[in-house]
Design an enzyme around this catalytic site. Structure first.
Site: not given
Length: 1018
Positions: A193, A115
């Site tokens: 993240e 992604e």
């Protein structure tokens, strides 16, 4: 086919000439022949081999003016087209029906990494930031998310650029590059993240749930990925992650498991032509979307309890049962029936009994996210200090409620009531913003028949009591899994989840306890809810007043009350919003009063909840919040019974009695929330401390905590009549109402307060807003705080640019627009400083400036130096920018500012913001954009040189640094600590700093208006 269409079109052109020039008989013949040719052309287009099916029977809301069409392409991609000629943004979203449960076991996080990588270049558009740069230059934005079983990508853009944006977007799914250099760098972003999420209890508990599942089930995975799973471990095993990416994309990014939704201003035919051309080239690998029929928890994993230590001081009980996947039963939704009853908050509910016993403040029941083929049903209970000692009794209470439901049997009137509410909501559904709407719809294409994609979540038009009974048959002690989360267990935990380090202990629930729950019987306090009396029965609209205004106008102005009114002539729905600002200088007078105001609000909301819950179910929302200036009450939704609801609120408020038991529980919760701020993200700390430094009047969380011990029931009982008896009320009524109705609502408020509180008005100077500290030209300050919870550090650089004005607003906003994409591209994508990189305008108390935030594992000193280097480079870029690119940015920002609110609530909030800031500039967007379009590139260069350049005379810089001193944090790294050259004046004492600076004046109202409170008589 193309040759035939061109020939037909040439014939049509010839006969159009005859129509214009021939005699009557010739024109008649030509007209018939043209009609036949047009019919033939349309028929041939409809038989395009690239489109297998069209759906023009999609059910939509009565109020929905958009047009819809469904398609299935020859590559079996499912597509929803939405035509909205009036839209000021276009949008598209792609759902790929595969997620991180399909990661190969040797490379956890691969779907999520894929992604990320799709944003970084394709064969047709190889520049890493081409997609994001294009969107930024044309008023757009984008995002993506990876879930258990699907991955979502979406964007929006100005309508004229939809085709070009779609072209770039389509290449994600046709020919991504996955370059080696980007692959290595973007692993850092994924790792950052993950590290951001490590101290987050929701992420930790979710991962623990996966960790405890059957090790042989795909659910037992680590979906985010990090440097270990994407770099170190693959290298050790001689696995090329880039090759795995290519394999994953080649296998799973297949058109037959993709769904696309597109909204544009074009006609449906034009949208169809656009998407067919761009997306029919996506390859069909004929894969089947994975489905998991086997449940991830085996029989020996039921009847277990897990004790967990959280990062924050929270206490929760989660009760989880296995279920089937009920997606196919969306017309009856048995799980919705059960969750409606178990999660009810009215009299006789589980929550009502728990609160009466002092064990809980909130309860949520319903389906948890689960992959295709299986389901989880959970009851999540917030536990009080006393409640943590009664876990077994709370679980028993849940089983007693289930026993009551089973004894009563499925009740059709409950389903009918839920159906009526859902269909009312669908009928009068607010128009949503294109990006939010399309991204929420696209996954429905994977789950529901095309004709029901808009309606499926609101339908409930089948009554299947058999499915309800089949569902709750599994809600038994033999199939329960329980987790209890609290700090008190920390010393007794013997295991650790590997990816987040969450400490836990898993135990089998004793047979005696299981047997006790099996024999729980009934509790007399638990009962079915009453029928909902708040469901509206009148949806008529008030006639539009002859003197209807474009913006709110004052319809009443006294020393006590000012009333703004705006009749809705745009959305035309049976809804209205009432906003009331109860201004009182007592609310924020000192830390104690601030605490007392907060307690009043929380206790009042708690006490009214049982009554208000039915109203909220019926689409009548309400909120009460405390602010620095007092209280704000908001009521919104269907206007039919708002006056009844408002009457009850005011009656309860003016006769409010404190429940001592609830006082102690809510006070304890408030204290925990204040302390838990330490565990918030570092960037949230930076934002908070910048506000503390710059706002004229601000109590810190430490000061509020220090005053908590003074907060007693007696003090609160004395405080309530004081704050309610001396205040100014400013109201806005916006929506389906006329002036008489608006004043009738306000009269309910006034009469309640004046009759019971002997209310008196405030003096004008008691109504002045806070001001903002004024930094001096050429200054460079830094303020440092330490954080021992997060490994990440953060810096927020703020460059103060003065008071808000039309000219200043537009120059600063245009600079921010120009900086936004390169800031992200350089600091995050290229330099890989961290996952969170943000730039934009900060406004507070009428003063504004540019702020840049970076959260990173690097030391704030280093981040400061890199941001400064970026700002220096951007001046050169702006100087060298072509006039064409400059105009692109200017028009992109104009489009952003002129985007109209899609819902009544959004427009109400826009009006309300102008009222509460006392600027009253209701036509701000049009006025400021008119000026924006007059700004030249030279104007921006001069502004930049004056305010933002490192050597600018008027530059005012304040750096807030949140330094991690947790294990592995940058604050413990002496090399990082000394990196960069910092010439800032260090702020050691906030009070001394603030006392040595003047304040900016308040921005004066845009319209000529008498100051609030200036009237001498009621």
């Amino acid at each position: 086919m193309a040759r035939t269409v061109r020939l037909v079109n040439s014939k049509i052109s010839f006969f159009i000439v005859l129509l214009l020039t021939g005699d009557i008989s010739t024109r008649y013949a030509a007209n018939n022949y043209t009609a036949e040719l047009l019919k033939e052309t349309k028929l041939k287009m409809n038989k395009s081999p690239l489109v297998l099916k069209r759906y023009d029977n999609i059910t939509k809301s009565d109020e929905d003016q958009r047009l819809y069409r469904g398609l299935e392409l020859s590559n079996h991609m499912k597509i929803l087209l939405v035509s909205d000629p009036k839209t000021d943004k276009s949008s598209a979203a792609m759902d790929v029906n595969v997620g991180f449960l399909s990661d190969p076991k040797e490379v956890y996080g691969l779907a999520h990494f894929c992604e990320h990588m799709l944003f970084l270049g394709t064969k047709k558009y190889p520049n890493e930031n081409d997609y994001s740069k294009f969107l930024s230059e044309h008023g757009g934005s984008s995002n993506a998310a990876t879930y258990l079983d699907h991955t979502l990508y979406y964007f929006d853009v100005i309508p004229d650029k939809l085709s070009q944006a779609l072209d770039r977007f389509s290449q994600f799914f046709i020919a991504p590059l996955f370059t080696e250099s980007a692959t290595e760098r973007e692993i850092n972003a994924v790792n950052s993240e993950h590290e951001k999420n490590i101290p987050n209890d929701l992420w930790r508990l979710d991962q623990l749930n996966k960790h405890l599942a059957n090790p042989d089930h795909p659910f037992n995975t680590f979906g985010t990925g990090n440097k270990d799973t994407l770099l170190r471990i693959p290298k050790e095993n001689n696995i090329d992650v880039r090759e795995k990416l290519l394999e994953f994309h080649e296998k799973w990014y297949s058109s037959n498991i993709m769904s696309l939704a597109v909204l544009g201003k074009e006609s449906l035919d034009e949208l169809e032509e656009m998407v067919v051309e761009l997306f029919s080239g996506v390859s069909n690998h004929n894969v089947k979307s994975p489905e998991w029929k086997t449940h991830p928890f085996t029989d020996d994993q039921f009847q277990t309890i897990v004790y967990v230590s959280p990062v924050k001081d929270v206490r929760n009980l989660n009760i989880i049962f296995p279920t089937e996947d009920f997606t196919e039963h969306y017309k009856s939704s048995p799980s919705h029936y059960i969750s409606h009853l178990m999660g009810h908050e009215g009299p006789g509910s589980i929550l009502s009994v728990l609160k009466a016993r002092g064990w809980s403040n909130s309860l949520v029941a319903g389906n948890k996210p689960a992959p295709r083929g299986i389901g989880f049903f959970a009851v999540a209970v917030d536990l009080t200090e006393e409640g943590i000692n009664h876990v077994d009794e709370i679980v028993e209470l849940v089983f007693q409620y289930l026993n009551m439901l089973k004894r009563e049997g499925p009740q059709k009137w409950v389903q009918d009531e839920n159906r009526d509410i859902a269909q009312m909501i669908f009928r009068f559904k607010d128009k949503e913003s294109p990006r939010g709407y399309i991204s929420s719809l696209v996954h429905s294409l994977q789950e529901y028949p095309m004709e029901d994609v808009l309606y499926a979540n609101y339908m409930l038009n089948e009554w299947r009591p058999d499915l309800v009974e089949d569902t709750w048959k599994n809600f038994v002690p033999e199939k329960v899994r329980i987790s209890v989360i609290a700090k008190k267990f920390e010393k007794d935990l013997d295991e650790k989840e590997p990816w987040y380090g969450t400490k836990y202990r898993k135990e089998k629930i004793p047979d005696a306890t299981i047997q006790r729950w099996k024999e729980a019987g009934l509790c007399p306090d638990l009962k079915m809810p009453e029928k909902n009396e708040f469901i509206p029965n009148d949806f008529s609209l008030y006639p539009i007043d002859e003197d209807v205004t474009e913006f709110p106008v004052i319809v009443e102005d006294t020393a006590l009350t000012r009333v703004w009114f705006k009749q809705d002539d745009q959305f035309l729905l049976p809804k209205a919003n009432l906003m009331c600002d109860f201004v009182s200088p007592l609310a924020y007078l000192d830390p104690l009063n601030c605490n007392l105001t907060h307690m009043l609000v929380q206790l009042f909301k708690d006490a009214l909840n049982e009554y208000a819950y039915a109203a909220e179910l019926a689409g009548l929302k309400w909120e009460l919040i405390n602010t620095k200036y007092g209280l704000i009450l908001g009521i919104g939704g269907y206007n039919n019974k708002q006056h009844i609801f408002l009457q009850k609120i005011m009656e309860k408020l003016t006769n409010f009695k404190i429940d001592p038991k609830r006082f102690n529980i809510i006070k304890e919760t408030y204290v925990r929330n204040l302390k838990n701020f330490a565990a918030e993200q570092p960037y949230q700390h930076a934002v908070y401390y910048l506000t503390v430094l710059l706002t004229e009047h601000s109590w810190t969380k430490q000061e509020l905590l220090a005053a908590v011990d003074q907060m007693t029931i007696e003090r609160l009982e004395a405080f309530i009549p004081q704050i309610l008896s001396k205040m100014h009320i400013e109201c806005l009524i916006h929506g389906n109402a006329n002036k008489e109705k608006a004043l009738e609502l306000v009269r309910i408020i006034e009469d309640s307060l004046t009759s019971s509180m002997n209310m008196s008005p405030l003096l004008p100077r008691q109504l002045l807003l806070n001001r903002e500290l004024k930094l001096e030209d050429g200054c460079q300050y830094s303020y440092e705080v330490k954080n021992d919870v997060h490994k990440s550090s953060c810096v927020e650089l703020y460059y103060q640019c003065g008071l808000q004005s039309k000219e200043n607003n537009m120059k600063l906003e245009l600079v921010a627009q120009i900086l936004q994409e390169p800031c992200f591209n350089i600091l995050r994508t290229k330099e890989q400083l961290g996952y969170i990189v943000f730039s934009g305008v900060r406004r507070s108390n009428g003063v504004q400036g540019l702020r840049i935030i970076v959260q990173s594992d690097r030391h704030p000193n280093y981040l400061d130096s890199r941001i400064e280097a970026f700002l220096d480079s951007m001046l050169t870029q702006i100087i060298e920018m072509s006039e064409e690119d400059f105009v692109k940015h200017r028009e992109a920002w104009a489009a952003q500012r002129l985007e109209k609110p899609k819902q009544l609530n959004a427009l109400t909030n826009r009006f309300w913001s102008e009222i509460t800031t006392q600027q009253y500039h209701f036509d701000r967007a049009n006025v400021e954009v008119a000026y924006l379009r007059s700004i030249t590139k030279n104007d921006i260069i001069e502004f930049y040189k004056e305010m933002l350049s490192s050597n600018a005379e008027k530059r005012k810089k304040l750096s807030v640094q949140v330094v991690s001193v947790a294990e592995g944090g940058a604050g413990l790294n002496s090399t990082e600590n000394s990196h960069g050259t910092c010439k800032s004046s260090v702020i050691n004492d906030v009070t001394v700093f603030k006392s040595s600076h003047e304040m900016y004046p308040l921005v004066q109202p845009y319209i000529n208006i008498t100051r609030k409170g200036n009237k001498c008589k009621l």
